[in-house]
Design a protein around this motif. Structure first.
Motif, PDB file in Angstrom:
ATOM      1  N   ILE A 133       0.829  -1.207   0.000  1.00  0.00           N
ATOM      2  CA  ILE A 133       0.000   0.000   0.000  1.00  0.00           C
ATOM      3  C   ILE A 133       0.866   1.260   0.000  1.00  0.00           C
ATOM      4  O   ILE A 133       0.520   2.272  -0.619  1.00  0.00           O
ATOM      5  CB  ILE A 133      -0.966  -0.014   1.202  1.00  0.00           C
ATOM      6  CG1 ILE A 133      -2.038  -1.086   0.979  1.00  0.00           C
ATOM      7  CG2 ILE A 133      -1.607   1.350   1.425  1.00  0.00           C
ATOM      8  CD1 ILE A 133      -2.921  -1.338   2.184  1.00  0.00           C
ATOM      9  N   ALA A 134       2.012   1.180   0.650  1.00  0.00           N
ATOM     10  CA  ALA A 134       2.924   2.327   0.707  1.00  0.00           C
ATOM     11  C   ALA A 134       3.695   2.526  -0.594  1.00  0.00           C
ATOM     12  O   ALA A 134       4.449   3.495  -0.735  1.00  0.00           O
ATOM     13  CB  ALA A 134       3.898   2.153   1.870  1.00  0.00           C
ATOM     14  N   GLY A 135       3.517   1.598  -1.550  1.00  0.00           N
ATOM     15  CA  GLY A 135       4.209   1.715  -2.815  1.00  0.00           C
ATOM     16  C   GLY A 135       5.645   1.228  -2.769  1.00  0.00           C
ATOM     17  O   GLY A 135       6.451   1.542  -3.655  1.00  0.00           O
ATOM     18  N   LEU A 136       5.964   0.425  -1.734  1.00  0.00           N
ATOM     19  CA  LEU A 136       7.314  -0.108  -1.580  1.00  0.00           C
ATOM     20  C   LEU A 136       7.385  -1.536  -2.117  1.00  0.00           C
ATOM     21  O   LEU A 136       6.364  -2.196  -2.304  1.00  0.00           O
ATOM     22  CB  LEU A 136       7.717  -0.092  -0.105  1.00  0.00           C
ATOM     23  CG  LEU A 136       7.701   1.270   0.574  1.00  0.00           C
ATOM     24  CD1 LEU A 136       7.947   1.113   2.071  1.00  0.00           C
ATOM     25  CD2 LEU A 136       8.746   2.195  -0.046  1.00  0.00           C
ATOM     26  N   GLU A 137       8.583  -2.004  -2.338  1.00  0.00           N
ATOM     27  CA  GLU A 137       8.755  -3.384  -2.779  1.00  0.00           C
ATOM     28  C   GLU A 137       8.246  -4.333  -1.697  1.00  0.00           C
ATOM     29  O   GLU A 137       8.601  -4.200  -0.527  1.00  0.00           O
ATOM     30  CB  GLU A 137      10.231  -3.670  -3.060  1.00  0.00           C
ATOM     31  CG  GLU A 137      10.487  -5.071  -3.593  1.00  0.00           C
ATOM     32  CD  GLU A 137      11.951  -5.311  -3.906  1.00  0.00           C
ATOM     33  OE1 GLU A 137      12.322  -6.482  -4.112  1.00  0.00           O
ATOM     34  OE2 GLU A 137      12.718  -4.331  -3.937  1.00  0.00           O
ATOM     35  N   ALA A 138       7.393  -5.263  -2.083  1.00  0.00           N
ATOM     36  CA  ALA A 138       6.820  -6.222  -1.128  1.00  0.00           C
ATOM     37  C   ALA A 138       6.748  -7.575  -1.800  1.00  0.00           C
ATOM     38  O   ALA A 138       6.444  -7.684  -2.988  1.00  0.00           O
ATOM     39  CB  ALA A 138       5.422  -5.772  -0.691  1.00  0.00           C
ATOM     40  N   SER A 139       7.031  -8.627  -1.026  1.00  0.00           N
ATOM     41  CA  SER A 139       7.008  -9.989  -1.566  1.00  0.00           C
ATOM     42  C   SER A 139       6.072 -10.839  -0.730  1.00  0.00           C
ATOM     43  O   SER A 139       6.492 -11.582   0.144  1.00  0.00           O
ATOM     44  CB  SER A 139       8.415 -10.591  -1.580  1.00  0.00           C
ATOM     45  OG  SER A 139       9.046 -10.447  -0.312  1.00  0.00           O
ATOM     46  N   THR A 140       4.774 -10.671  -0.994  1.00  0.00           N
ATOM     47  CA  THR A 140       3.755 -11.358  -0.214  1.00  0.00           C
ATOM     48  C   THR A 140       3.778 -12.860  -0.444  1.00  0.00           C
ATOM     49  O   THR A 140       4.143 -13.338  -1.522  1.00  0.00           O
ATOM     50  CB  THR A 140       2.351 -10.811  -0.552  1.00  0.00           C
ATOM     51  OG1 THR A 140       1.385 -11.489   0.230  1.00  0.00           O
ATOM     52  CG2 THR A 140       2.031 -11.010  -2.021  1.00  0.00           C
ATOM     53  N   LYS A 141       3.406 -13.623   0.594  1.00  0.00           N
ATOM     54  CA  LYS A 141       3.229 -15.078   0.486  1.00  0.00           C
ATOM     55  C   LYS A 141       1.733 -15.369   0.579  1.00  0.00           C
ATOM     56  O   LYS A 141       1.244 -15.864   1.586  1.00  0.00           O
ATOM     57  CB  LYS A 141       3.968 -15.805   1.600  1.00  0.00           C
ATOM     58  CG  LYS A 141       5.467 -15.740   1.518  1.00  0.00           C
ATOM     59  CD  LYS A 141       6.180 -16.718   2.438  1.00  0.00           C
ATOM     60  CE  LYS A 141       5.425 -17.076   3.681  1.00  0.00           C
ATOM     61  NZ  LYS A 141       6.187 -17.949   4.582  1.00  0.00           N
ATOM     62  N   GLY A 153      12.775  -4.501   9.354  1.00  0.00           N
ATOM     63  CA  GLY A 153      13.215  -3.693  10.486  1.00  0.00           C
ATOM     64  C   GLY A 153      12.116  -2.873  11.131  1.00  0.00           C
ATOM     65  O   GLY A 153      11.176  -2.429  10.470  1.00  0.00           O
ATOM     66  N   LEU A 154      12.252  -2.680  12.445  1.00  0.00           N
ATOM     67  CA  LEU A 154      11.249  -1.954  13.211  1.00  0.00           C
ATOM     68  C   LEU A 154      11.224  -0.474  12.856  1.00  0.00           C
ATOM     69  O   LEU A 154      10.153   0.126  12.756  1.00  0.00           O
ATOM     70  CB  LEU A 154      11.527  -2.142  14.714  1.00  0.00           C
ATOM     71  CG  LEU A 154      10.443  -1.675  15.684  1.00  0.00           C
ATOM     72  CD1 LEU A 154       9.123  -2.388  15.425  1.00  0.00           C
ATOM     73  CD2 LEU A 154      10.898  -1.922  17.125  1.00  0.00           C
ATOM     74  N   ALA A 155      12.392   0.110  12.661  1.00  0.00           N
ATOM     75  CA  ALA A 155      12.451   1.537  12.318  1.00  0.00           C
ATOM     76  C   ALA A 155      11.749   1.794  10.986  1.00  0.00           C
ATOM     77  O   ALA A 155      10.993   2.762  10.843  1.00  0.00           O
ATOM     78  CB  ALA A 155      13.900   2.005  12.246  1.00  0.00           C
ATOM     79  N   ALA A 156      11.970   0.899  10.022  1.00  0.00           N
ATOM     80  CA  ALA A 156      11.304   1.042   8.723  1.00  0.00           C
ATOM     81  C   ALA A 156       9.800   0.895   8.882  1.00  0.00           C
ATOM     82  O   ALA A 156       9.014   1.632   8.275  1.00  0.00           O
ATOM     83  CB  ALA A 156      11.835  -0.005   7.740  1.00  0.00           C
ATOM     84  N   SER A 159       8.303   4.083  10.272  1.00  0.00           N
ATOM     85  CA  SER A 159       8.263   5.123   9.237  1.00  0.00           C
ATOM     86  C   SER A 159       7.128   4.876   8.252  1.00  0.00           C
ATOM     87  O   SER A 159       6.397   5.804   7.874  1.00  0.00           O
ATOM     88  CB  SER A 159       9.602   5.150   8.498  1.00  0.00           C
ATOM     89  OG  SER A 159       9.582   6.091   7.447  1.00  0.00           O
ATOM     90  N   ILE A 160       6.950   3.609   7.851  1.00  0.00           N
ATOM     91  CA  ILE A 160       5.883   3.263   6.907  1.00  0.00           C
ATOM     92  C   ILE A 160       4.517   3.533   7.508  1.00  0.00           C
ATOM     93  O   ILE A 160       3.631   4.106   6.863  1.00  0.00           O
ATOM     94  CB  ILE A 160       6.003   1.791   6.480  1.00  0.00           C
ATOM     95  CG1 ILE A 160       7.272   1.580   5.648  1.00  0.00           C
ATOM     96  CG2 ILE A 160       4.774   1.353   5.682  1.00  0.00           C
ATOM     97  CD1 ILE A 160       7.633   0.124   5.452  1.00  0.00           C
ATOM     98  N   SER A 161       4.318   3.126   8.757  1.00  0.00           N
ATOM     99  CA  SER A 161       3.012   3.311   9.394  1.00  0.00           C
ATOM    100  C   SER A 161       2.684   4.794   9.545  1.00  0.00           C
ATOM    101  O   SER A 161       1.538   5.213   9.323  1.00  0.00           O
ATOM    102  CB  SER A 161       2.975   2.613  10.761  1.00  0.00           C
ATOM    103  OG  SER A 161       3.895   3.188  11.667  1.00  0.00           O
ATOM    104  N   GLU A 162       3.670   5.599   9.892  1.00  0.00           N
ATOM    105  CA  GLU A 162       3.452   7.039  10.024  1.00  0.00           C
ATOM    106  C   GLU A 162       3.107   7.661   8.673  1.00  0.00           C
ATOM    107  O   GLU A 162       2.196   8.503   8.577  1.00  0.00           O
ATOM    108  CB  GLU A 162       4.704   7.697  10.604  1.00  0.00           C
ATOM    109  CG  GLU A 162       4.967   7.331  12.070  1.00  0.00           C
ATOM    110  CD  GLU A 162       6.344   7.768  12.536  1.00  0.00           C
ATOM    111  OE1 GLU A 162       7.037   8.472  11.774  1.00  0.00           O
ATOM    112  OE2 GLU A 162       6.725   7.387  13.662  1.00  0.00           O
ATOM    113  N   THR A 163       3.808   7.236   7.633  1.00  0.00           N
ATOM    114  CA  THR A 163       3.557   7.772   6.290  1.00  0.00           C
ATOM    115  C   THR A 163       2.161   7.409   5.802  1.00  0.00           C
ATOM    116  O   THR A 163       1.428   8.256   5.263  1.00  0.00           O
ATOM    117  CB  THR A 163       4.604   7.229   5.297  1.00  0.00           C
ATOM    118  OG1 THR A 163       5.904   7.655   5.713  1.00  0.00           O
ATOM    119  CG2 THR A 163       4.326   7.731   3.885  1.00  0.00           C
ATOM    120  N   ILE A 164       1.769   6.151   5.993  1.00  0.00           N
ATOM    121  CA  ILE A 164       0.438   5.693   5.576  1.00  0.00           C
ATOM    122  C   ILE A 164      -0.647   6.433   6.347  1.00  0.00           C
ATOM    123  O   ILE A 164      -1.667   6.852   5.786  1.00  0.00           O
ATOM    124  CB  ILE A 164       0.300   4.173   5.793  1.00  0.00           C
ATOM    125  CG1 ILE A 164       1.176   3.416   4.791  1.00  0.00           C
ATOM    126  CG2 ILE A 164      -1.151   3.728   5.668  1.00  0.00           C
ATOM    127  CD1 ILE A 164       0.730   3.491   3.365  1.00  0.00           C
TER     128      ILE A 164
END
Length: 276
Positions: A133-141, A153-156, A159-164
């Motif tokens: 949803i954030a438009g980042l590379e994702a490799s769903t299973k 990573g937790l820091a990432a 950042s993603i949750s805040e941006t969304i």
């Protein structure tokens, strides 16, 4: 900070029991019974209506709306959009679970439509779904987060949750080993739970139903998201302690039992929450 949020969650939990909110689900047929039972267990009332001819009427009498795209078809997509738009008109909170977003064109298109046409109160997903949803590379299973995304990573994740949250004007919740909940200004880290939860179908869907139950009782959607996730995490821990060695079937039953036995004292004793 931890004590402040625990007290807020406890108050919201008590409001769920006082108000007994009606939570309208348009959800997937794999976990619909689990979602109904977990909603009852927390003290709310579930209703499942996905026919386009009644979704607006059912939404109108509900305290919250939960949309879950786990098992999609064109009929339910239109029902979700109609219910979401009706909820927005009536200022009824909407919780969206983008199950498997990133896995197929239908899921991707539906996720985009809901985000575009419906104002959400809470968006809850795993790391792969939220990264997509954030438009980042994702490799769903499929409907699960991939190891690569989980280990980003937790820091990432913060950042993603805040941006969304800022982009869509809602609370963004990423569930995983450490759960992350953000409204764009405040970001909470929740550390309850057990890896055994990942071995049972529907724990994510049930978590979303718990969030919907809290949203139906409080206007503080950051607290609502944290409350629903903490309920699932704490219940998972308690269930694992009681029957974890017996297998996933016993654990499944014990999770619902643990939610039904949840109280403010248990929150005080077990909740692990702090602000990032």
């Amino acid at each position: 900070m931890e004590i402040k949020y625990i007290e807020k969650v406890k108050k919201a939990f008590e409001m769920v029991h006082t108000k007994k909110p009606l939570v309208h689900h348009i959800t997937n047929y794999v976990t619909v019974n689990d979602c109904a039972n977990i909603t009852l267990a927390i003290g709310a009332s579930p209703i499942m209506a996905d026919d386009i001819r009644e979704v607006e009427a059912i939404t109108s009498i509900s305290s919250a709306l939960v949309l879950n795209i786990g098992t999609l078809n064109e009929r339910t997509v239109q029902a979700m959009l109609a219910a979401g738009e009706k909820a927005n008109k009536l200022e009824i909170p909407v919780v969206f679970d983008p199950v498997g977003a990133g896995a197929s064109e239908l899921r991707n298109r539906t996720t985009e439509q809901i985000l575009e046409k419906v104002q959400l109160s809470v968006l809850r997903g795993n790391m792969s779904e939220i990264r997509f949803i954030a438009g980042l590379e994702a490799s769903t299973k499929g409907v699960d987060a991939s190891d690569a995304d989980i280990n980003s990573g937790l820091a990432a994740g913060c950042s993603i949750s805040e941006t969304i949250a800022k982009k869509y004007g809602c609370v963004a919740a990423i569930t995983g080993e450490t759960d992350i909940v953000s409204d764009g200004q405040h970001t909470l880290l929740l550390e309850n739970g057990t890896k055994l939860l990942s071995g049972i179908t529907g724990t994510g869907c049930m978590c979303t139903s718990l969030i919907g139950s809290f949203c139906g009782a409080t206007e503080d959607f950051l607290v609502a998201a944290a409350g629903g996730i903490l309920c699932m995490g704490i219940a998972g821990e308690a269930a694992a302690e009681k029957v974890g060695k017996e297998g996933s079937g016993s654990l499944h039953k014990a999770i619902i039992d643990s939610v039904s036995n949840m109280n403010a004292e248990i929150f005080t004793k077990r909740a692990k929450i702090h602000e990032a």
